[in-house]
Design an enzyme around this catalytic site. Structure first.
Site, short mmCIF file in Angstrom:
data_model
loop_
_atom_site.label_atom_id
_atom_site.label_comp_id
_atom_site.label_asym_id
_atom_site.label_seq_id
_atom_site.Cartn_x
_atom_site.Cartn_y
_atom_site.Cartn_z
N VAL A 86 0.84 -1.19 0.00
CA VAL A 86 0.00 0.00 0.00
C VAL A 86 0.88 1.25 0.00
O VAL A 86 1.69 1.46 0.91
CB VAL A 86 -0.94 0.02 1.22
CG1 VAL A 86 -1.79 1.29 1.21
CG2 VAL A 86 -1.83 -1.23 1.21
N LYS A 87 0.71 2.06 -1.02
CA LYS A 87 1.53 3.26 -1.22
C LYS A 87 0.77 4.47 -0.67
O LYS A 87 -0.35 4.77 -1.09
CB LYS A 87 1.82 3.42 -2.70
CG LYS A 87 2.97 4.34 -3.06
CD LYS A 87 3.23 4.25 -4.56
CE LYS A 87 4.36 5.14 -5.00
NZ LYS A 87 4.54 5.09 -6.48
N LEU A 88 1.41 5.17 0.28
CA LEU A 88 0.77 6.27 1.00
C LEU A 88 1.57 7.56 0.85
O LEU A 88 2.80 7.53 0.83
CB LEU A 88 0.68 5.92 2.49
CG LEU A 88 -0.06 4.64 2.86
CD1 LEU A 88 0.34 4.18 4.25
CD2 LEU A 88 -1.57 4.87 2.77
#
Length: 217
Positions: A86-88
């Site tokens: 998951v890229k935040l």
């Protein structure tokens, strides 16, 4: 050093995978749009297609900027495939979401990092990867490689497990310099990876070997 390719182009991903050196993929909404991939369902389907090509981690970016929606989007992305990271975004809500996912054992990639302080916060929140954008720093007359060096020193000082994922790689020398500085991962275009193959003396030497072989046959 791990090699990731920064694209949503399936053919380029297949080419890098076939070379035998690909460790993962990063992409974002802009790269998706570049390939004509728009709309939530199409984007989710495309992430699954990427995971079916590569063996390693695939960073999938949330669109939200508030904590609750980041969590909702991130959980949906993580459920797509075991390889999804998951890229935040590196904002306050992103750090909070990073800690939430880290506590649940979901891999994260904190993106749009431009300072050592941001990288320190990401590591404290348990990020799997931190993505300093060295090419974009170079674009504004700032030494992007110096940032990689600063983060490496800080992470080594405290034995943080967060991996430095050098992003916004523009060319082959970025790859070489990041490797010299001890970056754990680099992500860039296929051209930056393939550029490592090139040297005029290799071409000259091979041509000479083939020429001499032909003389004897």
């Amino acid at each position: 050093m791990k090699f990731f390719i920064d694209t949503a182009n399936l053919e380029q991903i297949k080419e890098a995978q076939a070379l035998g050196v690909l460790d993962g993929v990063t992409t974002n909404p802009s790269l998706m749009a570049k390939e004509g991939i728009t709309g939530k369902e199409n984007i989710l389907h495309h992430y699954k297609a990427i995971c079916n090509i590569v063996d390693g981690d695939v960073s999938a970016e949330v669109i939200a900027t508030d904590f609750d929606t980041m969590v909702k989007e991130g959980e949906e992305l993580a459920a797509l495939h075991s390889q999804i990271v998951v890229k935040l975004p590196m904002i306050k809500e992103g750090v909070k979401a990073c800690k939430y996912f880290s506590d649940k054992g979901i891999k994260t990639n904190m993106t749009l990092v431009f300072s050592a302080g941001q990288a320190l916060l990401a590591a404290k929140a348990g990020a799997t990867y931190v993505s300093p954008f060295l090419g974009r720093l170079d674009d504004v007359a700032t030494d992007g490689l110096h940032l990689i060096s600063e983060i490496r020193q800080i992470y080594d000082n405290y034995a943080f497990e967060t991996e430095i994922l050098s992003a916004s790689i523009r060319h082959t020398m970025h790859v070489i310099n990041c490797a010299k500085l001890g970056s754990d991962v680099m992500t860039g275009p296929l051209s930056a990876i393939m550029g490592l193959l090139k040297h005029p003396l290799t071409d000259i030497g091979l041509a000479k070997f083939l020429e001499d072989y032909q003389k004897g046959n």
